[in-house]
Design a protein around this motif. Structure first.
Motif, mmCIF file in Angstrom:
data_model
loop_
_atom_site.group_PDB
_atom_site.id
_atom_site.type_symbol
_atom_site.label_atom_id
_atom_site.label_comp_id
_atom_site.label_asym_id
_atom_site.label_seq_id
_atom_site.Cartn_x
_atom_site.Cartn_y
_atom_site.Cartn_z
ATOM 1 N N TYR A 340 2.672 1.791 9.736
ATOM 2 C CA TYR A 340 2.405 0.522 9.763
ATOM 3 C C TYR A 340 1.994 0.089 11.070
ATOM 4 C CZ TYR A 340 4.967 0.744 5.456
ATOM 5 O OH TYR A 340 5.686 1.226 4.120
ATOM 6 N N ARG A 343 -1.389 1.704 12.121
ATOM 7 C CA ARG A 343 -2.667 1.283 11.393
ATOM 8 C C ARG A 343 -3.133 -0.074 12.361
ATOM 9 N NH1 ARG A 343 -0.214 1.573 5.708
ATOM 10 N NH2 ARG A 343 0.058 3.832 5.481
ATOM 11 N N PHE A 366 3.512 -2.957 4.979
ATOM 12 C CA PHE A 366 2.394 -2.751 5.990
ATOM 13 C C PHE A 366 2.168 -4.270 6.763
ATOM 14 C CE2 PHE A 366 -2.064 -3.831 7.218
ATOM 15 C CZ PHE A 366 -2.125 -3.216 8.535
ATOM 16 N N HIS A 422 -5.022 0.800 2.519
ATOM 17 C CA HIS A 422 -4.206 2.107 2.887
ATOM 18 C C HIS A 422 -3.615 2.571 1.697
ATOM 19 C CE1 HIS A 422 -3.490 -1.128 6.478
ATOM 20 N NE2 HIS A 422 -4.376 0.074 6.691
#
Length: 584
Positions: A340, A343, A366, A422
């Motif tokens: 998380y 990203r 996330f 995602h």
């Protein structure tokens, strides 16, 4: 003295000392509450005697009696590190199941006779982004009777397998016995270390279990049988009723063929040279059916062929992320947090987004992690499951959109600086349509962040159906990174960054073993699997007992061979791609 006996005794002593050090540090990290009065409500289990009152600044604090029984105390310390618990938003809520101080705004009724209800309640409060939950010893609080009949249910609530705990305990006990048989003098040292384990854990800590002096070699065998024969919790009985209610629907649909007609050309490039790549069953829920994935020789695209109909997807998704499977899904997605952060950091060099939409957000884990990296960004989430509404209630996102991306496209157009997907595109029937929608919704200069399993990862082919990212029957399409870049370019999106090895998780060997053992070991009955397996508990115990040493090997392979392959090749089992919209 025999060499084998000395080696085994040495291993026993080493394992005991390492575990003592781990658990002692946790027990020493327990806060001790000061006496006082506050506005918090006090909830207690049956038989617990609160001799005094305590004050706290937390929204909720789980109260641990100093005389908490040994088994309950060890289970608690095995599940939580008290020193980190309050400030770690990823730590799952736990409870000693004795008493709780809670602000009225979070208060709920809790069954005082069911310890798992305390765990579930504390977890719900701790999941609130703005709630602070702690755990502390409450001097003067006297523990109630510890009902071992609920121990298996409590372990399950804490995310542990009772059969795996029993298997590990039996192996440890048998190792001590083997040390005694092989060489009684060194074996006595191993026995002494094994016996002293709880004494060493709690000495000098705020905990003084009332049954601390009960000999561990006598307590342990009794605990095996008590754990194996435990009764169901209130939530599990509620789930059993749900199973009964769902059974007619599953019975009506069980045995149906949900497949559409097989494609003879690649949905990505139109090529006709196809190879059968994977043949698999549902290895997670064990719902019936066999599924095939083909690979296009020309472009490398891998897809389910024949694919499931929309009705079929409904059958296999039901009770996975919501319903019966919600607790398990929540545990999985809250387990690994580094992806998380990774990203969110990938976007940092290019933009500081004002608003961010996460498509296929699920429980919005996330967004919870990305907010730590980008605190000024407002995160919203979109998903078809009920979990997205819970995510908004818990404060993980500002706004929840429940439905398909297509349903909200008009409303969302131009509102977000970044849109992320995602592990979403592999689940949809038409990923190119989803890319069309994203390109339309993004404003000029906006960014699209995508993470996908990488079908080009070499271990995927090696492990076959046991490679977790194939994940049949849910994964419909697996796109090589070059194909995705081309598809985005056709839609006016220019790739500005990619990450392959950085997106890799070193877990292929471990997850493959988990799927294999889960396929071999009998499972509990379910509406889509109504038959009862003979000697289920015995077989499960044997399979997972044999699997424990294999897990150590699998973890070692992941940290060596797996990690080496990712570094050597610059690829991994997943990849990330960031693209910028350059034209309307």
């Amino acid at each position: 003295m025999t060499l084998a006996g000395m080696i085994i005794s040495g291993l026993v002593v080493l394992v005991v000392l390492l575990d003592v050090l781990r658990l002692r540090s946790r027990a020493a990290g327990l806060r001790v509450l000061a006496p006082g009065a506050g506005e918090h409500a006090l909830l207690t289990a049956t038989g617990v005697r609160p001799r005094g009152s305590w004050e706290t600044d937390d929204d909720l604090v789980d109260l641990v009696p100093p005389d908490l029984p040994v088994v309950a105390a060890l289970d608690l310390l095995g599940a939580v590190d008290p020193a980190r618990y309050r400030d770690d938003r990823w730590a799952r809520g736990v409870s000693a199941a004795q008493a709780v101080l809670v602000r009225e705004e979070y208060r709920e009724d809790v069954d005082p006779d069911d310890p798992t209800e305390f765990v579930a309640f504390v977890r719900r409060v701790k999941d609130h982004v703005h709630a602070r939950a702690g755990i502390a010893v409450a001097p003067g609080l006297e523990a109630g009777p510890h009902d071992l009949g609920y121990r298996a249910a409590t372990l399950r609530q804490l995310g542990k397998r009772p059969s795996l705990w029993i298997a590990g305990s039996v192996i440890g006990y048998a190792t001590v016995v083997a040390a005694l048989v092989l060489d009684w003098r060194s074996g006595l040292v191993a026995l002494a270390a094994y016996w002293a384990h709880p004494l060493l854990v709690f000495a000098g800590t705020p905990l003084r279990p009332r049954d601390l002096w009960v000999p561990r070699p006598l307590r342990t065998p009794f605990l095996w049988f008590a754990t194996a024969g435990g009764r169901k919790s209130t939530a599990e009985r509620r789930q059993a009723r749900h199973l009964e209610q769902a059974a007619p629907w599953y019975e009506q649909n069980r045995g149906r063929d949900f497949h559409e007609d097989r494609r003879e050309t690649c949905p990505s490039c139109g090529g006709s040279d196809l190879r059968r790549w994977v043949t698999a069953t549902d290895l997670v829920q064990r719902k019936p059916g066999t599924f095939t994935m083909d690979r296009c020789v020309r472009c490398g695209h891998v897809w389910q062929n024949p694919r499931l109909s929309e009705e079929g997807l409904g059958f296999y998704y039901r009770d996975f992320y919501d319903g019966l499977g919600e607790t398990s899904a929540e545990a999985v997605f809250s387990g690994k947090t580094e992806p998380y952060y990774g990203r969110a950091r990938m976007v940092e060099p290019f933009t500081t987004p004002r608003r961010w939409l996460d498509v296929g957000s699920g429980h919005a884990h996330f967004c919870l992690g990305a907010k730590e990296v980008l605190p000024a960004t407002v995160f919203d989430g979109l998903d078809q499951g009920a979990a997205i509404e819970d995510a908004a209630r818990l404060g993980r996102i500002e706004r929840a959109y429940r439905g398909s991306f297509k349903d909200f496209a008009g409303e969302l157009r131009g509102r977000y600086d970044v849109i992320s997907m995602h592990h979403y595109l592999e689940h949809v029937r038409d990923p190119w349509e989803e890319l069309d929608i994203a390109a339309d919704v993004l404003p000029d200069g906006g960014y699209l962040l995508i993470e996908l399993p990488d079908p080009e990862w070499r271990l995927g082919r090696l492990f076959g159906r046991y490679w977790m990212p194939w994940f049949q029957p849910q994964h419909q399409h697996m796109m090589p990174i070059g194909n995705l870049e081309s598809a985005l370019a056709e839609r006016g999106l220019t790739t500005v960054a990619t990450e392959r090895a950085k997106a890799h998780l070193c877990n292929d060997f471990t997850l493959a073993l988990l799927l294999f053992l889960g396929n071999v070991a009998p499972r509990t009955p379910a509406p889509w699997r109504p038959e009862r397996v003979r000697l289920r508990r015995t077989r499960s115990f044997l399979v997972w007992s044999l699997g424990i040493p294999a897990f150590f090997v699998a973890v070692a392979l992941d940290q060596t061979v797996n990690r080496f392959l990712a570094r050597r090749t610059g690829t991994g089992n997943a990849y990330r791609l960031l693209a910028r919209k350059t034209s309307s």
